[in-house]
Write an enzyme that holds these catalytic residues in place. Structure first.
Site, mmCIF file in Angstrom:
data_model
loop_
_atom_site.group_PDB
_atom_site.id
_atom_site.type_symbol
_atom_site.label_atom_id
_atom_site.label_comp_id
_atom_site.label_asym_id
_atom_site.label_seq_id
_atom_site.Cartn_x
_atom_site.Cartn_y
_atom_site.Cartn_z
ATOM 1 C CG PHE A 149 -6.149 -83.218 47.558
ATOM 2 C CD1 PHE A 149 -5.141 -83.707 46.730
ATOM 3 C CD2 PHE A 149 -7.432 -83.745 47.396
ATOM 4 C CE1 PHE A 149 -5.400 -84.686 45.773
ATOM 5 C CE2 PHE A 149 -7.708 -84.710 46.452
ATOM 6 C CZ PHE A 149 -6.684 -85.179 45.639
ATOM 7 C CB SER A 226 -16.017 -83.448 46.794
ATOM 8 O OG SER A 226 -16.321 -83.171 48.145
ATOM 9 C CB CYS A 281 -11.735 -80.219 38.955
ATOM 10 S SG CYS A 281 -11.099 -78.703 38.279
ATOM 11 C CD GLU A 382 -14.734 -85.640 41.121
ATOM 12 O OE1 GLU A 382 -15.256 -85.464 42.234
ATOM 13 O OE2 GLU A 382 -14.036 -84.777 40.568
#
Ligand code: NAD
Length: 499
Positions: A149, A226, A281, A382
């Site tokens: 996303f 992920s 990220c 994370e």
């Protein structure tokens, strides 16, 4: 209510599924539409369209493919603001950042415009008497992209311009949370002259993804998302005989040495931790302050965190927007609470952040957590939100060892004025992308992007030379053209002397 449909074979289609998922405006918290969720049959239709288009597209000359790429580049440029507005509406990031995302995607298209050069082979004349040897690369067939996303335009553009330029056909399964931009991209490809069926979009969830992983007509899968899902995609895709590159999550550290300009480092740490609400990220989520740098870094970055202007992404005054969903907001806040309970010091607290006029929005304020250790959830998870953890180390070697003990290896940075320390760092860290006084070291499109360890499953990074290599396979030809007068040299044994 708007329903976002699939794009298959050059037009939108509702497919056969009655299943949909809600699409929210993260700035208000309200549902603004729904997206169709594909069945296995819908995916089979999209793969079928791509499979049928492959024969002609793979035979299309490099010159004509490049022409389509150039036209696509111009159209993306002309529609950059429209694409950015769609990103803001469904993702929530601020408009200027969304425009930057489109620009980064466009750079990959520009790289792919050079496809005639990028797939050039090698030629060796006279490798043996009268014999030449040469290599060239061919496309794979139908390839799929499954994307997250957080960059609904840029991350798919890491993949499809390169894959299509190489002569493949493409099925994109974008994130169901911000699906609209992919349909506009499909229209732009069509207007650029790309034949129908070469680029397709199926919206969906696990059912659609599994169908892509299992379809024998799909030759390769590029995934970004992920780590648990990346691992799964790699295992299931490769078990089905596909080429897979699966980029996973991250925990990116920035070391700050005492010799660094602390003001400069704090400004960049703040932008790298809180930009796009930490949903990058390559966001810096852990600062490793060495020796005497610690207190000064915490002080300076906390002042900056308190000053960040948080608000809806479409408001030009906002520097940071909401996070993507209510679930993300609640998860981020609960991890900060766990860190506090485990002994960390919350220096700037973004929990319960309210933007006046947008009380229902999924906002989390910038958060700085000090005295974090490697056992705490706030370090281990994370977080993917606007949370900067500060850990302390005594030496640069201790800081490097700390980074290397983390299971992720996507990006990392160092702030220092010492060339010796920077060199020790760049050679010592087990991480794919490294910044020296550059906190978010995303490689340009003509290099390849990818992490190490749990941040990447598979052998190839995306875009750049490794992207071209991933989407093609090599042929090596050994040839000769004997004339009738040549004596036959056929033998039953390998020759032991050169001819
Ligand atoms: P995600 O893993 O939840 O979803 C990514 C894609 O996988 C989506 O298309 C989704 O529909 C699909 N998916 C989700 N659950 C699935 C399941 N059980 N089975 C099959 N498919 C499934 O990731 P996200 O929340 O959309 O994105 C954020 C994550 O992506 C973060 O971990 C971030 O670090 C990572 N990311 C990594 C990079 C990189 O380059 N390494 C870049 C951007 C984002």
């Amino acid at each position: 209510m708007t329903t976002i449909e699939h794009w298959v074979g050059g037009h939108t289609t509702a497919g056969r599924s009655a299943r949909t998922a809600p699409v929210f405006d993260p700035a208000t918290g309200e549902q603004q539409g729904e997206v169709r969720l594909a069945t296995r049959d819908d995916v089979a239709d999209a793969v079928g369209a791509a499979d049928r288009a492959f024969e002609d597209w793979s035979q299309t000359s490099l010159a004509r493919r490049a022409k389509v790429l150039f036209a696509f580049r111009e159209l993306v440029n002309a529609h950059a603001e429209e694409l950015a507005a769609l990103i803001v509406a469904e993702h929530g990031k601020v408009f200027s950042d969304a425009l930057g995302e489109v620009a980064r995607g466009q750079e990959v298209i520009e790289f792919a415009c050079g496809i005639p050069h990028l797939v050039k082979g090698e030629y060796s004349d006279q490798v043996s008497t009268g014999i030449d040897s040469f290599s060239f690369r061919e496309p794979l067939g139908v390839v799929a992209g499954i994307t997250p996303f957080n960059f609904p335009v840029m991350v798919p553009m890491w993949m499809h311009p390169v894959a299509i330029a190489c002569g493949n056909t493409f099925v994109l399964k974008p994130s169901e949370r911000d699906p609209s931009a992919s349909n506009l991209v499909a229209e732009l490809w069509q207007r650029a002259g790309l034949p129908d069926g070469v680029f397709n979009v199926v919206h969906g969830d696990k059912e659609a993804v599994d169908a892509l992983l299992d379809d024998p007509r799909v030759s390769a899968v590029s995934f970004v998302g992920s780590t648990p899902i990346a691992r799964y995609i790699h295992e299931r895709g490769t078990a089905n005989g596909k080429r897979v590159q699966a980029l996973g999550g991250a925990k990116n550290h920035a070391i700050v040495l005492p010799d660094a300009d602390i003001g400069f480092a704090a400004e960049h740490l703040s932008a790298a931790a809180f930009g796009s609400a930490g949903e990058r990220c390559m966001a810096i989520s852990a600062a490793v302050a060495v020796g005497g740098a610690g207190d000064a870094v915490v002080e300076a970055v906390s002042d900056l965190a308190r000053a960040v202007r948080v608000g809806p992404g479409r408001d030009a005054a906002s520097e940071m927007g909401p996070v993507v969903t209510r679930a993300a907001q609640e998860r981020i806040e609960s991890i900060v609470t766990a860190g506090e309970q485990q002994g960390a010091q919350v220096r700037v607290d973004g929990r319960g952040y309210v933007v006046p006029g947008h009380e229902g929005g999924f906002f989390v304020g910038p958060t700085v957590v000090d005295r974090v250790t490697s056992e705490m959830d706030v370090y281990r998870e994370e977080i993917f939100g606007p949370v900067l953890s500060v850990v302390r180390a005594d030496t640069v070697d201790e800081a490097i060892a700390f980074i290397n003990a983390n299971p992720y290896g996507n990006g990392t940075a160092i702030f220092t004025n010492s060339g010796e320390a920077a060199r020790r760092f760049q050679r010592g860290v087990k991480v794919g992308m490294i910044g020296i006084n550059v906190p978010v070291p995303v490689p340009m499109a003509f290099y390849s992007f990818g992490g190490w360890k749990d941040s990447l499953f598979g052998d190839k990074h995306v875009h750049g030379p490794e992207g071209v290599s991933f989407y093609t396979r090599a042929k090596v030809v050994t040839s000769r053209w004997p004339v009738p007068a040549d004596a036959s040299d056929a033998t039953f044994h390998f020759r032991s002397t050169a001819r």
